[in-house]
Each structure stands twice: as structure tokens, then as C-alpha cells.
Design a protein around this motif. Structure first.
Motif, PDB file in Angstrom:
ATOM      1  N   TYR A 229       0.850  -1.183   0.000  1.00 39.27           N
ATOM      2  CA  TYR A 229       0.000   0.000   0.000  1.00 39.27           C
ATOM      3  C   TYR A 229       0.886   1.232   0.000  1.00 39.27           C
ATOM      4  N   VAL A 230       0.396   2.301  -0.587  1.00 42.33           N
ATOM      5  CA  VAL A 230       1.109   3.572  -0.636  1.00 42.33           C
ATOM      6  C   VAL A 230       0.340   4.558   0.223  1.00 42.33           C
ATOM      7  N   TRP A 231       0.951   4.973   1.304  1.00 41.82           N
ATOM      8  CA  TRP A 231       0.316   5.925   2.215  1.00 41.82           C
ATOM      9  C   TRP A 231       0.773   7.324   1.807  1.00 41.82           C
ATOM     10  N   ASN A 232      -0.160   8.114   1.267  1.00 39.04           N
ATOM     11  CA  ASN A 232       0.187   9.440   0.786  1.00 39.04           C
ATOM     12  C   ASN A 232      -0.910  10.425   1.162  1.00 39.04           C
ATOM     13  N   ILE A 233      -0.698  11.697   0.805  1.00 37.20           N
ATOM     14  CA  ILE A 233      -1.660  12.741   1.171  1.00 37.20           C
ATOM     15  C   ILE A 233      -3.027  12.450   0.558  1.00 37.20           C
ATOM     16  N   ASP A 234      -3.045  12.104  -0.732  1.00 39.10           N
ATOM     17  CA  ASP A 234      -4.278  11.746  -1.412  1.00 39.10           C
ATOM     18  C   ASP A 234      -3.913  10.890  -2.618  1.00 39.10           C
ATOM     19  N   VAL A 235      -4.925  10.464  -3.371  1.00 41.72           N
ATOM     20  CA  VAL A 235      -4.695   9.565  -4.501  1.00 41.72           C
ATOM     21  C   VAL A 235      -3.833  10.219  -5.570  1.00 41.72           C
ATOM     22  N   ASP A 236      -4.105  11.499  -5.890  1.00 41.61           N
ATOM     23  CA  ASP A 236      -3.328  12.199  -6.912  1.00 41.61           C
ATOM     24  C   ASP A 236      -1.839  12.200  -6.574  1.00 41.61           C
ATOM     25  N   ASN A 237      -1.517  12.560  -5.326  1.00 40.21           N
ATOM     26  CA  ASN A 237      -0.123  12.597  -4.917  1.00 40.21           C
ATOM     27  C   ASN A 237       0.489  11.204  -4.904  1.00 40.21           C
ATOM     28  N   GLY A 238      -0.300  10.233  -4.523  1.00 46.05           N
ATOM     29  CA  GLY A 238       0.185   8.854  -4.548  1.00 46.05           C
ATOM     30  C   GLY A 238       0.502   8.388  -5.955  1.00 46.05           C
ATOM     31  N   LEU A 239      -0.357   8.765  -6.913  1.00 44.68           N
ATOM     32  CA  LEU A 239      -0.104   8.415  -8.311  1.00 44.68           C
ATOM     33  C   LEU A 239       1.120   9.149  -8.848  1.00 44.68           C
ATOM     34  N   ASP A 240       1.260  10.418  -8.451  1.00 44.65           N
ATOM     35  CA  ASP A 240       2.450  11.176  -8.863  1.00 44.65           C
ATOM     36  C   ASP A 240       3.722  10.487  -8.370  1.00 44.65           C
ATOM     37  N   TRP A 241       3.688  10.085  -7.101  1.00 43.77           N
ATOM     38  CA  TRP A 241       4.848   9.402  -6.528  1.00 43.77           C
ATOM     39  C   TRP A 241       5.129   8.104  -7.283  1.00 43.77           C
ATOM     40  N   LEU A 242       4.074   7.362  -7.579  1.00 47.00           N
ATOM     41  CA  LEU A 242       4.219   6.099  -8.280  1.00 47.00           C
ATOM     42  C   LEU A 242       4.795   6.306  -9.676  1.00 47.00           C
ATOM     43  N   LYS A 263     -11.920   8.833 -11.499  1.00 50.22           N
ATOM     44  CA  LYS A 263     -11.585  10.021 -10.712  1.00 50.22           C
ATOM     45  C   LYS A 263     -10.340  10.699 -11.268  1.00 50.22           C
ATOM     46  N   LEU A 264      -9.397   9.904 -11.710  1.00 53.86           N
ATOM     47  CA  LEU A 264      -8.150  10.441 -12.247  1.00 53.86           C
ATOM     48  C   LEU A 264      -8.402  11.328 -13.456  1.00 53.86           C
ATOM     49  N   PHE A 265      -9.383  10.959 -14.287  1.00 53.43           N
ATOM     50  CA  PHE A 265      -9.609  11.697 -15.517  1.00 53.43           C
ATOM     51  C   PHE A 265     -10.583  12.860 -15.388  1.00 53.43           C
ATOM     52  N   ILE A 266     -11.399  12.891 -14.336  1.00 51.40           N
ATOM     53  CA  ILE A 266     -12.357  13.986 -14.236  1.00 51.40           C
ATOM     54  C   ILE A 266     -12.075  14.933 -13.079  1.00 51.40           C
ATOM     55  N   GLY A 267     -11.176  14.566 -12.164  1.00 46.84           N
ATOM     56  CA  GLY A 267     -10.917  15.393 -10.992  1.00 46.84           C
ATOM     57  C   GLY A 267     -10.127  16.640 -11.322  1.00 46.84           C
ATOM     58  N   SER A 268      -9.942  17.486 -10.314  1.00 46.56           N
ATOM     59  CA  SER A 268      -9.261  18.762 -10.525  1.00 46.56           C
ATOM     60  C   SER A 268      -7.790  18.584 -10.863  1.00 46.56           C
ATOM     61  N   HIS A 269      -7.216  17.430 -10.534  1.00 53.02           N
ATOM     62  CA  HIS A 269      -5.796  17.189 -10.810  1.00 53.02           C
ATOM     63  C   HIS A 269      -5.614  16.035 -11.811  1.00 53.02           C
ATOM     64  N   THR A 270      -6.601  15.843 -12.650  1.00 49.81           N
ATOM     65  CA  THR A 270      -6.590  14.664 -13.507  1.00 49.81           C
ATOM     66  C   THR A 270      -5.459  14.637 -14.515  1.00 49.81           C
ATOM     67  N   HIS A 271      -4.925  15.798 -14.871  1.00 51.55           N
ATOM     68  CA  HIS A 271      -3.876  15.839 -15.887  1.00 51.55           C
ATOM     69  C   HIS A 271      -2.525  15.361 -15.367  1.00 51.55           C
ATOM     70  N   LYS A 272      -2.374  15.210 -14.061  1.00 54.32           N
ATOM     71  CA  LYS A 272      -1.052  14.986 -13.482  1.00 54.32           C
ATOM     72  C   LYS A 272      -0.359  13.740 -14.021  1.00 54.32           C
ATOM     73  N   LEU A 273      -1.035  12.596 -13.907  1.00 60.16           N
ATOM     74  CA  LEU A 273      -0.358  11.358 -14.281  1.00 60.16           C
ATOM     75  C   LEU A 273      -0.005  11.340 -15.753  1.00 60.16           C
ATOM     76  N   SER A 274      -0.957  11.719 -16.617  1.00 61.13           N
ATOM     77  CA  SER A 274      -0.701  11.670 -18.050  1.00 61.13           C
ATOM     78  C   SER A 274       0.360  12.678 -18.465  1.00 61.13           C
ATOM     79  N   ARG A 275       0.446  13.790 -17.745  1.00 61.43           N
ATOM     80  CA  ARG A 275       1.374  14.848 -18.154  1.00 61.43           C
ATOM     81  C   ARG A 275       2.797  14.555 -17.713  1.00 61.43           C
ATOM     82  N   HIS A 276       2.942  13.919 -16.547  1.00 60.40           N
ATOM     83  CA  HIS A 276       4.268  13.772 -15.987  1.00 60.40           C
ATOM     84  C   HIS A 276       4.891  12.385 -16.174  1.00 60.40           C
TER      85      HIS A 276
END
Length: 288
Positions: A229-242, A263-276
């Protein structure tokens, strides 16, 4: 796995994904089919308000076939070596009129495709994953595995695949499919749950994780699989870390409305994983 379908619009990201698909096909001992979906301008929405040059479907089809033929020749040049035992994929192409999703879905059924590989552009591009309507439609409607290859991703030996889970029983079919894919690559699978809560040994979340992992064990017989499990601030940050982990070769998820990928594609930070991320994203449909 025997057949990989590679949709292309002849862009640089699509070309990069085609090279990735070809190298993956060599390892999987699969053949590759390139495809292009085209529309006739006069048939497109708003076409009546625009003065289009006279062009018909046959002209466009001929031009597309020429482009695909050139692409096949370029990809085939030097793609295979004389090394003993190396599989040399057969590389063919098809084209059809319609939307990308329509054409790809039809070809998946017609040609019994095992995996669809698509390119996605890098940061700052108007065609990046979250803005790409074709890609989003494909993710939402696909009933087949879809591998999204970032523009900056170069093929390398796939040793570690991380499956990000919501601990949903409906994901078990996707995990089963993933084990077949991983076995062909001799790759390790790590099942990861991202949480913003501390996982206490006797807590409810720990119990949910244990039950989910036991369900996998009872269904899947694959020795190279483990759970974290990845314990992070929220899912977005956890995905960024991953996405920043250099030893992860593919991130995999199952998708349907209201789960993690949704959630990844419609949330306020949805661009993070695809962009980085430079890590390919493997999307499985939920079992219906």
C-alpha cells in the motif's frame, strides 16, 4: 497473445507508440496491425457551414493507405535481427471510415485483437491524454486491454508491473488478465492500494486489503506477485509518486465509472499522471 492493434494518426506520439508496440510484439511473439480511422470532411459536424474542397471517401482511403504503407516500410527496416530465436512480427495495416473508437472496436472483434496500443503526447501538448477526446472515448468504451504509451517512453525490458487497485472485487478479472500478460514477459506484478489513511494492523482498511488479496490468491496462481500500500496525502499525490518510480515499467488499472481511473480523468488534478509520467499505462475494462 498473438495480435496487437496500433491506431495511428501519423503524429510523432503515434509513431513512438508504434515503435514501442513493435518491440513489445517481438517479446510477446505477436503480430502488429496498424490502423487509421478517417472521416470525409463533408460528412463531419459543421461541414455544411464550411467550404470544403471536393474530395471523396475513395481519395482519402487511397491517401491513408499510402501513408500506412510508408509507415510499415519504415518500421520494418531493421526491426528484426538475425539473432537465433528472435521473433519477427508480421506488420500489416487496415483503414476504415469512422471515429477512432468505432474503427478500433470493429477491428478488435474482426481480427481477434489481444491488445490495443495507443500513443499519448507529452506535457503542454493540446493532444495530451486528458484533452484527447479519442483516447478518453476509447478508455470509457473499450472492452479490451488498452496500453497508452507516453511520448517520452522508450521500450525496455518489462520487469515490474504495478496494478493500482480500489480493492473492488470487480477488478479481479483484470488482475487475472494481467497475470497472463506478465507471464509472457516474465515480469513481477505488484498490487498497490493508495490510501491517505494509516493502515492499522487490526483496522478496517487492513482487513479490506487482506480480503482483496486473498481473493486474488484464490483466483490467480502466479508466483511473481506481491501486495503493497502507498500511504500518501491523497490519490493524486500517490499516483504522482508512483509515476516517478524508475523501477516501474507499466502502471495498470481497471476502469469503469466512479472508480480510481474515472476520478483520475475527471478530478481537478486529472492531468497529473498523463502529463508527468514516462511510464506506459495499461487499462483493463471491468468485468460486466
Amino acid at each position: 497473445m498473438k495480435k496487437i492493434l496500433m491506431p495511428t494518426d501519423f503524429s510523432v506520439p503515434a509513431e513512438n507508440a508504434a515503435h514501442y508496440a513493435l518491440q513489445l510484439a517481438k517479446v510477446l511473439k505477436a503480430d502488429v496491425i496498424l490502423c487509421n480511422a478517417y472521416r470525409v470532411p463533408a460528412e463531419a459536424p459543421m461541414a455544411a457551414q464550411v467550404a470544403w474542397p471536393l474530395v471523396d471517401s475513395s481519395q482519402i482511403a487511397q491517401e491513408v493507405s499510402g501513408n500506412l504503407d510508408n509507415m510499415v516500410r519504415e518500421l520494418s527496416a531493421g526491426a528484426c535481427t538475425t539473432e537465433a530465436g528472435e521473433y519477427c512480427p508480421e506488420l500489416t495495416y487496415e483503414s476504415a471510415k469512422g471515429s477512432v473508437c468505432e474503427v478500433v472496436s470493429a477491428l478488435v472483434k474482426k481480427r481477434k485483437i489481444d491488445l490495443v496500443v495507443m500513443g499519448m503526447a507529452g506535457a503542454g501538448s493540446v493532444t495530451q491524454l486528458v484533452l484527447g477526446s479519442n483516447t478518453r472515448e476509447m478508455i470509457d468504451k473499450a472492452d479490451f486491454p488498452l496500453l497508452l504509451v507516453p511520448y517520452e517512453a522508450a521500450f525496455k525490458k518489462i520487469r515490474k508491473i504495478v496494478f493500482v487497485t480500489d480493492l473492488d472485487e470487480d477488478e479481479l478479472e483484470a488482475v487475472t488478465e494481467l497475470t497472463h500478460f506478465a507471464a509472457s514477459l516474465n515480469a513481477q506484478i505488484v498490487i498497490v492500494h493508495i490510501t491517505s489513511r494509516a493502515v492499522k494492523l487490526e483496522g478496517k482498511l487492513h482487513k479490506e486489503m487482506e480480503e482483496f488479496f486473498q481473493s486474488i490468491c484464490s483466483r490467480v496462481d502466479y508466483p511473481a506477485i506481491k501486495y503493497e500500500y502507498v500511504w500518501n496525502i491523497d490519490v493524486d499525490n500517490g499516483l504522482d509518486w508512483l509515476a516517478e518510480q524508475k523501477d516501474v515499467d507499466i502502471i495498470a488499472m481497471a476502469h469503469h465509472a466512479h472508480n480510481l481511473l474515472y476520478k483520475l480523468f475527471i478530478g481537478s488534478h486529472t492531468h497529473k499522471l498523463s502529463r508527468h509520467t514516462k511510464i506506459p499505462l495499461l487499462v483493463f475494462p471491468f468485468a460486466h
